[in-house]
Scaffold this motif. Structure first.
Motif, PDB file in Angstrom:
ATOM      1  N   LEU A  36       0.832  -1.206   0.000  1.00 23.95           N
ATOM      2  CA  LEU A  36       0.000   0.000   0.000  1.00 23.95           C
ATOM      3  C   LEU A  36       0.866   1.254   0.000  1.00 23.95           C
ATOM      4  CD1 LEU A  36      -2.871  -1.035   2.442  1.00 23.95           C
ATOM      5  CD2 LEU A  36      -3.087  -0.534   0.022  1.00 23.95           C
ATOM      6  N   ARG A  51      -8.152   1.583  -4.210  1.00 21.33           N
ATOM      7  CA  ARG A  51      -7.849   0.593  -5.255  1.00 21.33           C
ATOM      8  C   ARG A  51      -7.662  -0.808  -4.690  1.00 21.33           C
ATOM      9  NH1 ARG A  51      -3.371   3.122  -9.234  1.00 21.33           N
ATOM     10  NH2 ARG A  51      -2.776   0.922  -9.141  1.00 21.33           N
ATOM     11  N   ALA A  52      -7.305  -0.871  -3.415  1.00 22.64           N
ATOM     12  CA  ALA A  52      -7.117  -2.192  -2.794  1.00 22.64           C
ATOM     13  C   ALA A  52      -8.450  -2.920  -2.650  1.00 22.64           C
ATOM     14  CB  ALA A  52      -6.454  -2.036  -1.441  1.00 22.64           C
ATOM     15  N   GLU A  57     -13.456  -8.087   1.991  1.00 18.62           N
ATOM     16  CA  GLU A  57     -13.233  -9.047   0.899  1.00 18.62           C
ATOM     17  C   GLU A  57     -11.767  -9.493   0.846  1.00 18.62           C
ATOM     18  OE1 GLU A  57     -14.334  -9.229  -3.785  1.00 18.62           O
ATOM     19  OE2 GLU A  57     -15.527  -7.957  -2.465  1.00 18.62           O
ATOM     20  N   VAL A  58     -10.873  -8.526   1.064  1.00 19.56           N
ATOM     21  CA  VAL A  58      -9.434  -8.862   1.078  1.00 19.56           C
ATOM     22  C   VAL A  58      -9.150  -9.832   2.230  1.00 19.56           C
ATOM     23  CG1 VAL A  58      -7.106  -7.920   1.377  1.00 19.56           C
ATOM     24  CG2 VAL A  58      -8.780  -6.676   0.004  1.00 19.56           C
ATOM     25  N   ASP A  61     -10.345 -13.268   1.341  1.00 17.13           N
ATOM     26  CA  ASP A  61      -9.412 -13.936   0.419  1.00 17.13           C
ATOM     27  C   ASP A  61      -8.208 -14.479   1.179  1.00 17.13           C
ATOM     28  OD1 ASP A  61     -11.020 -13.418  -1.693  1.00 17.13           O
ATOM     29  OD2 ASP A  61      -9.819 -11.817  -2.565  1.00 17.13           O
ATOM     30  N   TYR A  62      -7.668 -13.655   2.081  1.00 13.71           N
ATOM     31  CA  TYR A  62      -6.525 -14.111   2.881  1.00 13.71           C
ATOM     32  C   TYR A  62      -6.922 -15.310   3.750  1.00 13.71           C
ATOM     33  CZ  TYR A  62      -2.982 -10.513   1.985  1.00 13.71           C
ATOM     34  OH  TYR A  62      -2.018  -9.720   1.413  1.00 13.71           O
ATOM     35  N   GLU A  64      -9.213 -17.504   3.229  1.00  9.98           N
ATOM     36  CA  GLU A  64      -9.358 -18.705   2.402  1.00  9.98           C
ATOM     37  C   GLU A  64      -7.992 -19.320   2.120  1.00  9.98           C
ATOM     38  OE1 GLU A  64     -11.636 -17.826  -1.094  1.00  9.98           O
ATOM     39  OE2 GLU A  64     -13.394 -17.343   0.117  1.00  9.98           O
ATOM     40  N   VAL A  65      -7.018 -18.446   1.868  1.00  8.60           N
ATOM     41  CA  VAL A  65      -5.654 -18.941   1.615  1.00  8.60           C
ATOM     42  C   VAL A  65      -5.126 -19.629   2.871  1.00  8.60           C
ATOM     43  CG1 VAL A  65      -3.287 -18.254   1.123  1.00  8.60           C
ATOM     44  CG2 VAL A  65      -5.157 -17.143  -0.063  1.00  8.60           C
TER      45      VAL A  65
ATOM     46  N   LYS B  11     -11.153 -13.411 -10.776  1.00  6.37           N
ATOM     47  CA  LYS B  11     -10.497 -14.164  -9.704  1.00  6.37           C
ATOM     48  C   LYS B  11     -10.081 -15.551 -10.181  1.00  6.37           C
ATOM     49  CE  LYS B  11     -11.875 -12.589  -5.195  1.00  6.37           C
ATOM     50  NZ  LYS B  11     -12.765 -12.790  -4.060  1.00  6.37           N
ATOM     51  N   PRO B  45      -8.963  -5.647  -8.534  1.00  2.81           N
ATOM     52  CA  PRO B  45      -8.601  -4.790  -7.403  1.00  2.81           C
ATOM     53  C   PRO B  45      -7.223  -5.180  -6.854  1.00  2.81           C
ATOM     54  CG  PRO B  45     -10.641  -6.032  -6.972  1.00  2.81           C
ATOM     55  CD  PRO B  45     -10.052  -6.570  -8.222  1.00  2.81           C
ATOM     56  N   ASP B  46      -6.454  -4.164  -6.464  1.00  2.00           N
ATOM     57  CA  ASP B  46      -5.106  -4.440  -5.934  1.00  2.00           C
ATOM     58  C   ASP B  46      -5.172  -5.478  -4.822  1.00  2.00           C
ATOM     59  OD1 ASP B  46      -4.894  -2.219  -7.500  1.00  2.00           O
ATOM     60  OD2 ASP B  46      -3.597  -1.096  -6.138  1.00  2.00           O
ATOM     61  N   GLY B  47      -6.206  -5.329  -3.980  1.00  2.00           N
ATOM     62  CA  GLY B  47      -6.316  -6.183  -2.793  1.00  2.00           C
ATOM     63  C   GLY B  47      -6.534  -7.643  -3.097  1.00  2.00           C
ATOM     64  N   SER B  48      -6.942  -7.983  -4.304  1.00  2.00           N
ATOM     65  CA  SER B  48      -7.146  -9.411  -4.593  1.00  2.00           C
ATOM     66  C   SER B  48      -5.859 -10.071  -5.082  1.00  2.00           C
ATOM     67  CB  SER B  48      -8.264  -9.598  -5.623  1.00  2.00           C
ATOM     68  OG  SER B  48      -7.878  -9.004  -6.839  1.00  2.00           O
ATOM     69  N   TYR B  50      -2.770  -9.599  -3.723  1.00  2.00           N
ATOM     70  CA  TYR B  50      -1.883  -9.996  -2.621  1.00  2.00           C
ATOM     71  C   TYR B  50      -2.264 -11.363  -2.025  1.00  2.00           C
ATOM     72  CZ  TYR B  50      -1.110  -4.966  -3.245  1.00  2.00           C
ATOM     73  OH  TYR B  50      -0.877  -3.738  -3.788  1.00  2.00           O
ATOM     74  N   PRO B  51      -3.546 -11.607  -1.726  1.00  2.00           N
ATOM     75  CA  PRO B  51      -3.893 -12.960  -1.250  1.00  2.00           C
ATOM     76  C   PRO B  51      -3.647 -14.035  -2.314  1.00  2.00           C
ATOM     77  CG  PRO B  51      -5.695 -11.434  -0.815  1.00  2.00           C
ATOM     78  CD  PRO B  51      -4.708 -10.710  -1.684  1.00  2.00           C
ATOM     79  N   GLY B  54      -0.259 -15.040  -2.076  1.00  2.37           N
ATOM     80  CA  GLY B  54      -0.137 -15.894  -0.886  1.00  2.37           C
ATOM     81  C   GLY B  54      -0.564 -17.323  -1.182  1.00  2.37           C
ATOM     82  N   ARG B  55      -1.645 -17.453  -1.970  1.00  2.00           N
ATOM     83  CA  ARG B  55      -2.138 -18.788  -2.317  1.00  2.00           C
ATOM     84  C   ARG B  55      -1.113 -19.522  -3.178  1.00  2.00           C
ATOM     85  NH1 ARG B  55      -6.831 -17.473  -4.150  1.00  2.00           N
ATOM     86  NH2 ARG B  55      -8.031 -18.080  -2.336  1.00  2.00           N
ATOM     87  N   ARG B  58       1.677 -20.575  -0.935  1.00  2.00           N
ATOM     88  CA  ARG B  58       1.269 -21.686  -0.079  1.00  2.00           C
ATOM     89  C   ARG B  58       1.276 -23.006  -0.858  1.00  2.00           C
ATOM     90  NH1 ARG B  58      -4.860 -22.454   0.926  1.00  2.00           N
ATOM     91  NH2 ARG B  58      -4.529 -23.246  -1.163  1.00  2.00           N
TER      92      ARG B  58
END
Lengths: 168, 118
Positions: A36, A51-52, A57-58, A61-62, A64-65, B11, B45-48, B50-51, B54-55, B58
């Protein structure tokens, strides 16, 4: 340090509290903050955060990972907690039965560890009453403590276990 | 296309896109976001991203290393592992097979009204 970015990072981290282990959360916070900040250098902190996308939701996603579908573990953890509680209660009940047997002096064992209170007070009836009160409280407290202990341990162990299982 | 469906589609392909871009050049999170946008996927989106990284990490498809940055804390750079390269080849095959089926289906003209069952 930028407050807009920090608030966003905190917002994601708060949602991961029960879904990722603390070292991994620290790593996610560090990486998210660093990305960021890199974006903020280009477009400013407000746009970088916009934009993030949605923090919820972020975080999802984390999560779920980290641990697959978050809801799946709950019934399984509940079942194990129930089994654990039942086992602990069975042990407590066993002690009560032994004490009751001991109260019928025919089976009195002077060396029983259950009767240390009797030896101290010298009054068997009073001791049994006290024991029964403790027992009642234990019936309430033991399942609760067992569930709390189990869910805490499960939260810590599960992400690592999940990672191990997916690597196989 | 409803926004939710669109983001679900994106996604679904994000993993393969990230692996493909990383196979060209190792990158850190935000740099990769910019590359995704430059590639034409501006709605991601930027935020999708990064995870998703990570996936991939992993699952052993990418590895990472910290590189000192002149403008702040060290940055985490990602690059594909041999398993990641194999996965990329496999996913590319699967994607092409899917496109081969879905594309002609969608390319056919849509009738004004569906035929009624006999």
């Amino acid at each position: 340090m930028n407050l807009t970015i920090e608030r966003y990072v905190w917002s994601v981290d708060r949602r991961l509290r029960r879904r990722a282990d603390p070292p991994r959360r620290r790593e996610i916070r560090r990486e998210l903050r660093q990305n960021l900040e890199a974006a903020a250098a280009d477009v400013g902190p407000r746009d970088a955060v916009a934009r993030a996308g949605d923090a919820a939701e972020v975080a999802r996603d984390y999560a779920e990972v980290e641990a697959g579908t978050p809801r799946r573990w709950r019934p399984r953890a509940g079942l194990v907690a129930a089994a654990l509680s039942w086992l602990l209660l069975a042990l407590v009940q066993q002690r009560e039965l032994r004490l009751e047997r001991a109260s019928q002096w025919a089976e009195f064992d002077p060396w029983s560890a259950d009767l240390w209170l009797v030896r101290l007070s010298g009054d068997l009836e009073e001791t049994i009453l006290l024991h029964v009160h403790v027992q009642r409280i234990a019936y309430l407290v033991v399942p609760l403590v067992a569930f709390l202990l189990w869910s805490r341990a499960w939260r810590r162990v599960r992400p690592a276990w999940k990672r191990g299982a997916s690597a196989v | 296309v409803p926004a939710n469906h669109h983001s679900q589609l994106l996604k679904g392909v994000l993993g393969i896109v990230l692996l493909r871009l990383l196979a060209e050049r190792e990158s850190y999170g935000y740099e990769l976001v910019e590359r995704v946008h430059e590639a034409g996927l501006a709605d991601v989106p930027d935020g999708s991203v990064y995870p998703a990284l990570g996936r991939l990490e992993r699952d052993g498809h990418v590895s990472s290393r910290l590189v000192a940055s002149p403008s702040g804390p060290a940055r985490k750079y990602y690059r594909p592992t041999p398993a990641g390269r194999a996965a990329l080849a496999e996913w590319t095959r699967a994607w092409r097979a899917l496109v081969d089926v879905v594309d002609p289906l969608l390319a056919a003209p849509v009738p004004a009204k569906p035929k009624e069952a006999a």
